[in-house]
Design an enzyme around this catalytic site. Structure first.
Site: not given
Ligand code: OAD
Length: 332
Positions: A148, A156, A159
């Site tokens: 995970h 980000c 992007c």
């Protein structure tokens, strides 16, 4: 080749050391880290159980969603609509990671010892994002799959641009409010942390959100490792989150499966808790993770190696180890 099912810690140790057991995979969850002080998700007092949506910066509708299902706090749609629930709930975990607040437990050290003492650890699959396995520096990074993701890498979500972890932590400290009321310097209101590349407020640790994709490494390594594993140890996980829980099916039908947990898990996945079933390949090592792994380390004859790391353990784990050593002295 079908290996004998262990019936206790002694026979599990024998199995691990036997020449027929060549490849061992391990799946861990939040229960291996609770002794370090990090709560799990689904136990009483865990992250979902103690979530207080009323304190979180969110719309009434978003709060209702989190009340009905607390996993919305780490859900992709929610994060894109409003990053504050994730950032506010994760604030102490992010800043604690920066400050090296938590230490690897006996369970983590067992994995490291398994590698250094036997060379049989094929892979550790951990659902945990706390990075505690990385503190065990004798366990090479390529042995670990962070199913995970990891808290200490930041990017980000929109992007993909990376952000420096320390820079991100400074922003979390100064811009994200403290819903747990432990940091007197925290701001009273949260304000967005914007990506320096796309300017969107979607910066977060590289952890997998519900509805997001797992790292491709997870699927690649599962295919490579699991069909030939002789032993799968599943520790401190409720086994309710897929596809991580699919490991119990991806191993071959002959693979011995050992569940280390304080309660039975994965019955719906076919884990067999019937001790009388002679055909079963499952063994339930019930108990507190650190205690079970401490007993196992002792049976394996590695207690001196563990003792050498005493001061690197969290206090709870140290106490367990000290208690065992003093009991051993009395019986000598
Ligand atoms: P959970 O909180 O769902 O399960 C932890 C399990 O460990 C439970 O079965 C507990 O009873 C058990 N447990 C806790 N402390 C223990 C201890 N000291 N000794 C023995 N057993 C103990 O945590 P995970 O299974 O890791 O994913 O959760 C799986 C995923 O759900 C997480 O990775 C996270 C979460 O939502 C995402 O955020 C994508």
């Amino acid at each position: 080749m079908k290996l004998p099912r262990p019936t206790d810690i002694t026979s599990l140790a024998k199995l691990i050391l036997s020449d027929d057991c060549k490849s061992i995979c391990i799946l861990t969850g939040a229960g291996v880290s609770t002794n370090s002080g990090i709560p799990d998700f689904r136990s009483p007092g865990g992250m979902y159980d103690s979530l207080k949506p009323d304190l979180i910066t969110a719309t009434p509708n978003q709060r209702r969603m989190m009340e009905v299902d607390p996993t919305y706090v780490v859900e992709k749609g929610m994060f894109f609509a409003n990053a504050f629930p994730y950032l506010e709930v994760r604030r102490p975990f992010i800043l604690g990671t920066r400050d090296h607040k938590w230490k690897a437990t006996i369970a983590h050290r067992f994995v490291e010892l398994l590698h250094t003492k036997t060379g049989k650890l094929t892979r550790l699959y951990t659902q945990n994002i706390d990075g505690l396995n990385r503190q065990c520096t004798d366990l090479p990074a390529e042995k670990i799959v962070n199913v995970h993701g990891s808290l200490s890498e930041v990017a980000c979500e929109g992007c993909g641009a990376d952000m420096d972890f320390d820079e991100f932590c400074s922003s979390v400290k100064s811009k994200i409010k403290d819903i747990y009321k432990i940091d007197p310097d925290a701001p009273k209101e949260s304000s967005p942390i914007k990506c320096t590349n796309c300017n969107k407020p979607l910066v977060k640790p590289r952890t997998v959100l519900f509805g997001g994709s797992l790292p491709s490494e997870f699927f690649e390594k599962c295919e490579e490792d699991l069909p030939s594993a002789d032993l799968l140890i599943v520790a401190g996980t409720s086994l309710v989150v897929s596809p991580a829980n699919s490991l119990v099916h991806q191993v071959s039908e002959d693979t011995v499966r050992v569940i280390v947990n304080n309660q039975p898990v994965g019955m719906e996945l076919g884990i067999d808790y019937n001790k009388d079933n002679e055909l079963s390949r499952d063994f339930f090592a019930q108990g507190e993770c650190d205690k079970v792994f401490l007993d196992l380390v002792e049976e394996l004859g590695w207690i001196d190696d563990l003792q050498a790391k005493t001061h690197q353990l969290p206090l709870k784990s140290q106490d367990l180890l000290k208690l065992k050593m003093s009991l051993n002295k009395k019986t000598d």
